[in-house]
Design a protein around this motif. Structure first.
Motif, PDB file in Angstrom:
ATOM      1  N   VAL A 142     -52.793  53.359 -89.098  1.00 54.63           N
ATOM      2  CA  VAL A 142     -54.094  54.022 -89.117  1.00 54.63           C
ATOM      3  C   VAL A 142     -55.068  53.296 -88.202  1.00 54.63           C
ATOM      4  CG1 VAL A 142     -53.791  54.914 -91.452  1.00 54.63           C
ATOM      5  CG2 VAL A 142     -54.890  52.700 -91.120  1.00 54.63           C
ATOM      6  N   ARG A 143     -56.093  54.051 -87.790  1.00 52.86           N
ATOM      7  CA  ARG A 143     -57.219  53.500 -87.034  1.00 52.86           C
ATOM      8  C   ARG A 143     -58.480  53.836 -87.817  1.00 52.86           C
ATOM      9  NH1 ARG A 143     -56.721  56.219 -82.340  1.00 52.86           N
ATOM     10  NH2 ARG A 143     -55.230  54.691 -81.534  1.00 52.86           N
ATOM     11  N   ILE A 144     -59.210  52.817 -88.273  1.00 53.93           N
ATOM     12  CA  ILE A 144     -60.342  53.004 -89.179  1.00 53.93           C
ATOM     13  C   ILE A 144     -61.634  52.562 -88.501  1.00 53.93           C
ATOM     14  CG2 ILE A 144     -61.364  52.307 -91.376  1.00 53.93           C
ATOM     15  CD1 ILE A 144     -58.590  51.926 -92.492  1.00 53.93           C
ATOM     16  N   ALA A 145     -62.606  53.461 -88.479  1.00 60.10           N
ATOM     17  CA  ALA A 145     -63.953  53.119 -88.003  1.00 60.10           C
ATOM     18  C   ALA A 145     -64.761  52.631 -89.194  1.00 60.10           C
ATOM     19  CB  ALA A 145     -64.614  54.337 -87.363  1.00 60.10           C
ATOM     20  N   VAL A 152     -62.908  49.282 -83.946  1.00 59.87           N
ATOM     21  CA  VAL A 152     -62.199  49.917 -85.056  1.00 59.87           C
ATOM     22  C   VAL A 152     -61.129  48.966 -85.572  1.00 59.87           C
ATOM     23  CG1 VAL A 152     -62.610  52.229 -84.170  1.00 59.87           C
ATOM     24  CG2 VAL A 152     -60.530  51.017 -83.495  1.00 59.87           C
ATOM     25  N   ALA A 153     -60.764  49.136 -86.821  1.00 61.54           N
ATOM     26  CA  ALA A 153     -59.672  48.365 -87.424  1.00 61.54           C
ATOM     27  C   ALA A 153     -58.399  49.198 -87.323  1.00 61.54           C
ATOM     28  CB  ALA A 153     -59.985  48.039 -88.878  1.00 61.54           C
ATOM     29  N   GLU A 154     -57.392  48.648 -86.686  1.00 57.07           N
ATOM     30  CA  GLU A 154     -56.143  49.387 -86.479  1.00 57.07           C
ATOM     31  C   GLU A 154     -54.966  48.538 -86.914  1.00 57.07           C
ATOM     32  OE1 GLU A 154     -53.628  51.620 -82.871  1.00 57.07           O
ATOM     33  OE2 GLU A 154     -55.700  50.970 -82.567  1.00 57.07           O
ATOM     34  N   GLY A 155     -54.032  49.161 -87.629  1.00 58.68           N
ATOM     35  CA  GLY A 155     -52.847  48.441 -88.065  1.00 58.68           C
ATOM     36  C   GLY A 155     -52.060  49.234 -89.085  1.00 58.68           C
ATOM     37  N   THR A 166     -56.018  47.107 -97.061  1.00 56.34           N
ATOM     38  CA  THR A 166     -55.541  45.955 -96.294  1.00 56.34           C
ATOM     39  C   THR A 166     -54.603  46.419 -95.195  1.00 56.34           C
ATOM     40  OG1 THR A 166     -55.691  44.553 -98.264  1.00 56.34           O
ATOM     41  CG2 THR A 166     -54.418  43.705 -96.419  1.00 56.34           C
ATOM     42  N   LEU A 167     -54.906  46.019 -93.957  1.00 50.96           N
ATOM     43  CA  LEU A 167     -54.102  46.379 -92.791  1.00 50.96           C
ATOM     44  C   LEU A 167     -53.538  45.115 -92.151  1.00 50.96           C
ATOM     45  CD1 LEU A 167     -56.595  48.825 -90.993  1.00 50.96           C
ATOM     46  CD2 LEU A 167     -54.927  49.413 -92.739  1.00 50.96           C
TER      47      LEU A 167
END
Length: 285
Positions: A142-145, A152-155, A166-167
């Motif tokens: 996923v990619r989270i804004a 963005v948080a991606e993982g 948690t990513l």
């Protein structure tokens, strides 16, 4: 006189230990054992889901399996939270505190802490909808804004609770995101994915010939025994996507299994570069 008082105190302590004291110990011990049992059941359920995935012929987890994995973690967290609260109330009662008498002070304290608790409530409500709406699950990429974050948080999703997600990103770093601060979620591994390859060539190149080469590369990739299981259909050439005075980009896309778009994209780029080089057509940078 002192001896009599000491004897009376010892008798009272012994009586308390045999009644309320023993009950408190049993309550705390029961909560600890229940916590171990709930964690054991959760680990067995998630291990069974993972074992079913590894022993099957599937290349990726099904959406139902990912949802069940996340749901098992969330339910365990909720049940343990309720048990701890109830046990805490029972222990307070046996220590002599009247829980009903704590209602008024708790209301005052709740009003004082209301602004600080708003974020926690927001996180829990957001997590509830994330789980029930199946926006993502364990193992999804996923990619989270995030609110207030420039990047963005991606993982890959490693854990989901009602409060946090948690990513783990490609560098192995663990990213913890409060659910209430999530603005936008881009699921890169739900149902199917798409690998897009932009091929930059000189503006003077023969477009028809380049398209023929790319079509041939896509057909060969779809027949490849290693790549074919990852592809849902034959890669297609979309044509010229961008054009400048000295360069044009020709886009090639491929529908893949969820989470496999990166592997397919890398392989197709290698094949495209080799095919163009054999034909004497150089890619521009």
């Amino acid at each position: 006189m002192v001896a009599v008082i000491a004897a009376a105190s010892a008798a009272d302590s012994t009586a308390w230990l045999r009644s309320s004291g023993l009950e408190i110990v049993l309550l705390i011990l029961g909560a600890m054992l229940f916590s171990r049992f709930a964690t054991f059941v959760r680990d067995r359920v998630t291990s069974k889901i993972d074992a079913g995935f590894r022993s099957s012929d599937a290349l990726v987890r099904t959406e139902a399996a990912k949802h069940r994995h996340a749901l098992a973690q969330v339910l365990t967290w909720v049940v343990l939270t309720i048990v701890y609260v109830l046990v805490g109330m029972e222990v307070l009662q046996r220590l002599g505190f009247q829980v009903t008498g704590l209602v008024a002070p708790a209301a005052v304290l709740g009003a004082a802490l209301g602004f600080g608790a708003q974020r926690i409530v927001q996180d829990i409500l957001a997590g509830f909808f994330l789980i029930t709406e199946r926006q993502y699950g364990f193992g999804d990429v996923v990619r989270i804004a995030v609110t207030g974050a420039a990047e963005v948080a991606e993982g890959t999703v490693e854990d989901v609770t009602l409060r946090i997600t948690t990513l783990r990103n490609a560098d192995g770093e663990v990213i913890t995101v409060p659910n209430g601060q999530i603005v936008k979620v881009t699921n890169l591994s739900k149902d199917w994915a798409r690998a897009a390859i932009d091929v930059p060539v000189a503006a003077s190149a023969d477009i028809t010939r380049v398209n023929e080469i790319l079509h041939k590369v896509g057909a060969e990739a779809f027949r490849d025994r290693r790549l074919e299981p990852l592809l849902l259909d034959e890669p297609t050439v979309m044509g010229v996507d961008d054009l400048t005075m000295d360069q044009m980009n020709i886009r090639m896309v491929a529908r893949t299994l969820p989470g496999k778009q990166f592997e397919v994209g890398r392989e197709l780029r290698v094949r495209v570069a080799a095919a163009l080089r054999r034909e004497g057509i150089s890619e521009t940078t």
